[in-house]
Design a protein around this motif. Structure first.
Motif, PDB file in Angstrom:
ATOM      1  N   ALA A 137      -6.859  -5.453   3.686  1.00  0.00           N
ATOM      2  CA  ALA A 137      -6.376  -5.131   5.033  1.00  0.00           C
ATOM      3  C   ALA A 137      -5.415  -3.954   4.993  1.00  0.00           C
ATOM      4  O   ALA A 137      -5.517  -3.027   5.807  1.00  0.00           O
ATOM      5  CB  ALA A 137      -5.716  -6.356   5.661  1.00  0.00           C
TER       6      ALA A 137
ATOM      7  N   CYS B   2      -9.338  -8.210  12.301  1.00  0.00           N
ATOM      8  CA  CYS B   2      -8.981  -9.569  12.736  1.00  0.00           C
ATOM      9  C   CYS B   2     -10.228 -10.427  12.966  1.00  0.00           C
ATOM     10  O   CYS B   2     -10.281 -11.579  12.521  1.00  0.00           O
ATOM     11  CB  CYS B   2      -8.135  -9.514  14.008  1.00  0.00           C
ATOM     12  SG  CYS B   2      -6.484  -8.845  13.735  1.00  0.00           S
TER      13      CYS B   2
ATOM     14  N   HIS C  32     -10.283  -0.587  14.757  1.00  0.00           N
ATOM     15  CA  HIS C  32     -10.317  -1.080  13.374  1.00  0.00           C
ATOM     16  C   HIS C  32      -9.469  -2.339  13.194  1.00  0.00           C
ATOM     17  O   HIS C  32      -9.851  -3.241  12.454  1.00  0.00           O
ATOM     18  CB  HIS C  32      -9.886   0.013  12.392  1.00  0.00           C
ATOM     19  CG  HIS C  32     -10.957   1.018  12.122  1.00  0.00           C
ATOM     20  ND1 HIS C  32     -12.029   0.775  11.291  1.00  0.00           N
ATOM     21  CD2 HIS C  32     -11.131   2.280  12.587  1.00  0.00           C
ATOM     22  CE1 HIS C  32     -12.805   1.842  11.249  1.00  0.00           C
ATOM     23  NE2 HIS C  32     -12.289   2.766  12.033  1.00  0.00           N
ATOM     24  N   LEU C  33      -8.323  -2.417  13.880  1.00  0.00           N
ATOM     25  CA  LEU C  33      -7.498  -3.631  13.774  1.00  0.00           C
ATOM     26  C   LEU C  33      -8.213  -4.838  14.376  1.00  0.00           C
ATOM     27  O   LEU C  33      -8.183  -5.930  13.809  1.00  0.00           O
ATOM     28  CB  LEU C  33      -6.143  -3.419  14.453  1.00  0.00           C
ATOM     29  CG  LEU C  33      -5.182  -2.464  13.746  1.00  0.00           C
ATOM     30  CD1 LEU C  33      -3.898  -2.297  14.559  1.00  0.00           C
ATOM     31  CD2 LEU C  33      -4.878  -2.930  12.340  1.00  0.00           C
TER      32      LEU C  33
ATOM     33  N   VAL D  79      -5.909  -0.400   6.868  1.00  0.00           N
ATOM     34  CA  VAL D  79      -4.918  -0.020   7.881  1.00  0.00           C
ATOM     35  C   VAL D  79      -4.266   1.317   7.523  1.00  0.00           C
ATOM     36  O   VAL D  79      -4.119   2.190   8.387  1.00  0.00           O
ATOM     37  CB  VAL D  79      -3.856  -1.127   8.072  1.00  0.00           C
ATOM     38  CG1 VAL D  79      -2.673  -0.629   8.886  1.00  0.00           C
ATOM     39  CG2 VAL D  79      -4.489  -2.344   8.737  1.00  0.00           C
TER      40      VAL D  79
END
Length: 131
Positions: A107, A36, A31-32, A111
């Motif tokens: 974001a 990005c 997911h990160l 997260v």
């Protein structure tokens, strides 16, 4: 809609706990990486300035290009880092198509949701994978 992309992750943890893509590392990194790649593609292509498909019900060219670019980059980086997590593609598409804006708040929301699912789901995933 902010956490809609996390449904496939929760499903994967519950139904396929022994798959490598269900590991906490893959969930978080996938997911990160998707975030990005998405933020980069939307910014570089200026797709954030075009209307969301969710409001106009029409695809804007910049959003289609951002979706394709972000998916290609995300998949390539996930494979390179051994962090394959197919449900992260939902995060990519949700943002590139305009469901969430490219912002610190978006974001942060994603997260926090990913961390909660990964940290709460990992012990249960391990238990189910060994059962």
């Amino acid at each position: 809609m902010a956490l809609a992309s996390l449904g496939p992750t929760a499903y994967l943890l519950a139904h396929s706990p022994s798959q490598e893509s269900a590991r906490a590392y893959n969930v978080i990194a996938g997911h990160l990486i998707g975030l990005c790649a998405t933020f980069s593609a939307v910014t570089v292509l200026g797709a954030g300035e075009t209307p969301s498909v969710f409001t106009t019900h029409e695809l804007a060219g910049a959003r289609v290009l951002a979706s394709g670019l972000a998916l290609i980059v995300a998949v390539a980086v996930e494979l390179w880092l051994g962090a394959s997590h197919p449900p992260a593609a939902a995060t990519v598409l949700l943002i590139t198509l305009g469901g969430l804006p490219v912002s610190l708040q978006s974001a942060s929301t994603v997260v926090i949701g990913v961390l909660l699912i990964a940290l709460l789901g990992e012990p249960l995933r391990r238990l189910r994978a060994t059962a």
